[in-house]
Design an enzyme around this catalytic site. Sequence first.
Site, PDB file in Angstrom:
ATOM      1  N   ARG A 205       0.833  -1.207   0.000  1.00 45.38           N
ATOM      2  CA  ARG A 205       0.000   0.000   0.000  1.00 45.38           C
ATOM      3  C   ARG A 205       0.866   1.255   0.000  1.00 45.38           C
ATOM      4  O   ARG A 205       0.532   2.251  -0.657  1.00 45.38           O
ATOM      5  CB  ARG A 205      -0.940  -0.014   1.210  1.00 45.38           C
ATOM      6  CG  ARG A 205      -1.906   1.147   1.209  1.00 45.38           C
ATOM      7  CD  ARG A 205      -3.074   0.924   2.159  1.00 45.38           C
ATOM      8  NE  ARG A 205      -4.065   1.980   2.010  1.00 45.38           N
ATOM      9  CZ  ARG A 205      -4.349   2.866   2.972  1.00 45.38           C
ATOM     10  NH1 ARG A 205      -3.736   2.817   4.140  1.00 45.38           N
ATOM     11  NH2 ARG A 205      -5.253   3.800   2.762  1.00 45.38           N
TER      12      ARG A 205
ATOM     13  N   HIS B 296      -6.382  -5.666  -2.595  1.00 47.25           N
ATOM     14  CA  HIS B 296      -7.230  -5.845  -1.417  1.00 47.25           C
ATOM     15  C   HIS B 296      -7.548  -7.314  -1.149  1.00 47.25           C
ATOM     16  O   HIS B 296      -8.511  -7.621  -0.458  1.00 47.25           O
ATOM     17  CB  HIS B 296      -8.522  -5.033  -1.570  1.00 47.25           C
ATOM     18  CG  HIS B 296      -8.286  -3.550  -1.503  1.00 47.25           C
ATOM     19  ND1 HIS B 296      -9.235  -2.613  -1.802  1.00 47.25           N
ATOM     20  CD2 HIS B 296      -7.182  -2.841  -1.169  1.00 47.25           C
ATOM     21  CE1 HIS B 296      -8.733  -1.395  -1.659  1.00 47.25           C
ATOM     22  NE2 HIS B 296      -7.482  -1.506  -1.277  1.00 47.25           N
TER      23      HIS B 296
ATOM     24  N   HIS C 229       0.645   4.324  -2.815  1.00 46.62           N
ATOM     25  CA  HIS C 229       0.495   5.752  -2.532  1.00 46.62           C
ATOM     26  C   HIS C 229       1.688   6.547  -3.044  1.00 46.62           C
ATOM     27  O   HIS C 229       1.532   7.659  -3.563  1.00 46.62           O
ATOM     28  CB  HIS C 229       0.302   5.978  -1.030  1.00 46.62           C
ATOM     29  CG  HIS C 229      -1.062   5.580  -0.544  1.00 46.62           C
ATOM     30  ND1 HIS C 229      -1.556   5.931   0.687  1.00 46.62           N
ATOM     31  CD2 HIS C 229      -2.037   4.861  -1.141  1.00 46.62           C
ATOM     32  CE1 HIS C 229      -2.783   5.449   0.828  1.00 46.62           C
ATOM     33  NE2 HIS C 229      -3.090   4.788  -0.258  1.00 46.62           N
TER      34      HIS C 229
HETATM   35  C1  HEM Z   1      -8.768   1.516  -6.268  1.00 46.89           C
HETATM   36  C2  HEM Z   1      -8.670   2.424  -5.344  1.00 46.89           C
HETATM   37  C3  HEM Z   1      -8.306   2.132  -3.925  1.00 46.89           C
HETATM   38  C4  HEM Z   1      -8.979   2.565  -2.824  1.00 46.89           C
HETATM   39  C5  HEM Z   1     -10.208   3.453  -2.802  1.00 46.89           C
HETATM   40  C6  HEM Z   1      -8.306   2.025  -1.679  1.00 46.89           C
HETATM   41  C7  HEM Z   1      -8.676   2.253  -0.372  1.00 46.89           C
HETATM   42  C8  HEM Z   1      -8.143   1.609   0.720  1.00 46.89           C
HETATM   43  C9  HEM Z   1      -8.578   1.791   2.082  1.00 46.89           C
HETATM   44  C10 HEM Z   1      -9.642   2.776   2.534  1.00 46.89           C
HETATM   45  C11 HEM Z   1      -7.865   0.950   2.860  1.00 46.89           C
HETATM   46  C12 HEM Z   1      -7.983   0.766   4.377  1.00 46.89           C
HETATM   47  C13 HEM Z   1      -7.077   1.737   5.096  1.00 46.89           C
HETATM   48  C14 HEM Z   1      -7.281   1.685   6.597  1.00 46.89           C
HETATM   49  O1  HEM Z   1      -8.203   1.031   7.084  1.00 46.89           O
HETATM   50  O2  HEM Z   1      -6.482   2.329   7.307  1.00 46.89           O
HETATM   51  C15 HEM Z   1      -6.971   0.227   1.996  1.00 46.89           C
HETATM   52  C16 HEM Z   1      -6.099  -0.755   2.438  1.00 46.89           C
HETATM   53  C17 HEM Z   1      -5.236  -1.421   1.604  1.00 46.89           C
HETATM   54  N1  HEM Z   1      -5.030  -1.174   0.266  1.00 46.89           N
HETATM   55 FE1  HEM Z   1      -6.147   0.008  -0.919  1.00 46.89          FE
HETATM   56  N2  HEM Z   1      -7.243   1.266  -2.095  1.00 46.89           N
HETATM   57  C18 HEM Z   1      -7.201   1.309  -3.461  1.00 46.89           C
HETATM   58  C19 HEM Z   1      -6.253   0.718  -4.264  1.00 46.89           C
HETATM   59  C20 HEM Z   1      -5.230  -0.079  -3.810  1.00 46.89           C
HETATM   60  C21 HEM Z   1      -4.132  -0.557  -4.625  1.00 46.89           C
HETATM   61  C22 HEM Z   1      -3.895  -0.179  -6.080  1.00 46.89           C
HETATM   62  C23 HEM Z   1      -3.372  -1.359  -3.823  1.00 46.89           C
HETATM   63  C24 HEM Z   1      -2.109  -2.122  -4.155  1.00 46.89           C
HETATM   64  C25 HEM Z   1      -1.842  -2.605  -5.355  1.00 46.89           C
HETATM   65  C26 HEM Z   1      -3.986  -1.379  -2.521  1.00 46.89           C
HETATM   66  C27 HEM Z   1      -3.562  -2.120  -1.455  1.00 46.89           C
HETATM   67  C28 HEM Z   1      -4.096  -2.048  -0.182  1.00 46.89           C
HETATM   68  C29 HEM Z   1      -3.685  -2.936   0.907  1.00 46.89           C
HETATM   69  C30 HEM Z   1      -2.715  -4.097   0.797  1.00 46.89           C
HETATM   70  C31 HEM Z   1      -4.382  -2.523   2.036  1.00 46.89           C
HETATM   71  C32 HEM Z   1      -4.254  -3.091   3.462  1.00 46.89           C
HETATM   72  C33 HEM Z   1      -3.067  -2.399   4.124  1.00 46.89           C
HETATM   73  C34 HEM Z   1      -2.747  -2.870   5.533  1.00 46.89           C
HETATM   74  O3  HEM Z   1      -3.258  -3.884   6.007  1.00 46.89           O
HETATM   75  O4  HEM Z   1      -1.937  -2.166   6.195  1.00 46.89           O
HETATM   76  N3  HEM Z   1      -5.096  -0.572  -2.541  1.00 46.89           N
HETATM   77  N4  HEM Z   1      -7.156   0.658   0.714  1.00 46.89           N
END
Ligand code: HEM
Length: 324
Positions: A70, A185, A74
Amino acid sequence: MAAASSSSRSATAAGVLLAMVVAAVCLHGAAAQLCEDYYDDTCPDAYDIVKQVLMDAHQSDTRIFASLIRLHFHDCFVQSEKESPPNNGSARGFPVVDAVKAALEDACPGVVSCADILAIAAEISVELSGGPSWGVLLGRLDGKTSDFNGSLDLPAPTDNLTVLQQKFSNLSLNDVDLVALSGGHTFGRVQCQFVTDRLYNFSGTNMPDPTLDSSYRAFLSQRCPRNGDPRSLNDLDPTTPDTFDNHYYTNIEVNRGFLSSDQELKSSPQAQGTTAPIVDQFAGSQDAFFASFAQSMINMGNLRPVTDPSQGEVRTNCRRVNGS
Ligand code: HEM
Ligand SMILES: *[C@@H]1O[C@H](CO)[C@@H](O)[C@H](O)[C@H]1NC(C)=O
Ligand SMILES: *[C@@H]1O[C@H](CO)[C@@H](O)[C@H](O)[C@H]1NC(C)=O
Ligand SMILES: *[C@@H]1O[C@H](CO)[C@@H](O)[C@H](O)[C@H]1NC(C)=O
Ligand SMILES: *[C@@H]1O[C@H](CO)[C@@H](O)[C@H](O)[C@H]1NC(C)=O
Ligand SMILES: *[C@@H]1O[C@H](CO)[C@@H](O)[C@H](O)[C@H]1NC(C)=O
């Protein structure tokens, strides 16, 4: 380790030949492009050093692989800033990045950029979680400024499909990239605050999101009660929380996407003929998902990288611009 991984020493002879054809030119300087062998002379063990630190960190933190990919996402989208709204209290993994940086500074001082550390860490994190491997393109420099407000352009969990498509296409990422990268995700955790509107007051209607499967809604309502702690954690993929597989898509197929932005890829009226068929394809074929994910990670890693030394630097401390 698979032959396609970025450790060229373990590649087959054919793989080495192919790598030479594909990425023969590894220019440094203003006109540089990213390439796989950027550190082969200056820090040949970089990949293995990052991998060791990540494996050690994973011993006490099963979530770290998800957190690191993540950070790379970003960083690619907006060169994002740790305290800006989408990151504050949400982005994690910085101490592990510091540990990787320290190990690399020991081995080859001043050579490997923090942006490249995140790109390498993302690949290793996916691979060690059961996902695909790919040859990471390297040679990014770190920004000399830190963009606080740019993070506001990151996709938001409440964005509808049209806005998500705009934010991706703005960066030359198409529908396949959007759907494949959202598959990130398939592992990691998410706070209750990002689902409470879907559970209790979707789009201000005082009703749940009608696209949310009712038994999954009941499950999430227990975990995220109306007046509970908005920061309580949930699995993004409750079926296999720490495995990189295609369950993200099979969940969406049965209306069990966690975020509204996840379910939109299938359930939005605008998804018909655009993203919905791609979700269907990846739900039906993990191989198809893995191949697209690897390519889309390379595409995402290529967004406006800084390679001109007059515009960037190799940070000594990943948290700070040098000399600040
Ligand atoms: C498409 C648009 C995306 C949105 C709206 C989005 C939004 C989010 C949100 C709201 C969270 C939770 C954050 C929290 O609870 O603190 C999250 C977690 C995460 N996102 Fe996304 N995300 C997107 C795209 C991506 C992409 C492109 C990747 C990687 C290729 C990604 C990988 C992750 C991962 C692995 C987590 C979990 C992180 C952890 O456990 O620390 N996301 N995302
Ligand atoms: C980040 O969150 C912390 C703790 O909630 C808060 O004290 C701080 O002001 C926030 N920073 C910014 C820049 O919003
Ligand atoms: C970010 O945006 C806010 C409000 O629009 C503005 O006051 C601030 O100066 C901006 N900060 C930077 C670093 O551009
Ligand atoms: C998507 O969201 C944008 C911004 O909120 C809005 O202008 C647009 O009408 C929405 N599109 C659909 C199809 O709901
Ligand atoms: C597209 O990118 C530009 C900057 O590159 C930004 O100002 C604009 O807000 C972005 N548009 C969307 C829809 O994110
Ligand atoms: C539901 O959302 C709307 C619009 O965001 C808001 O005005 C209203 O107060 C919310 N209702 C509850 C019970 O929180």
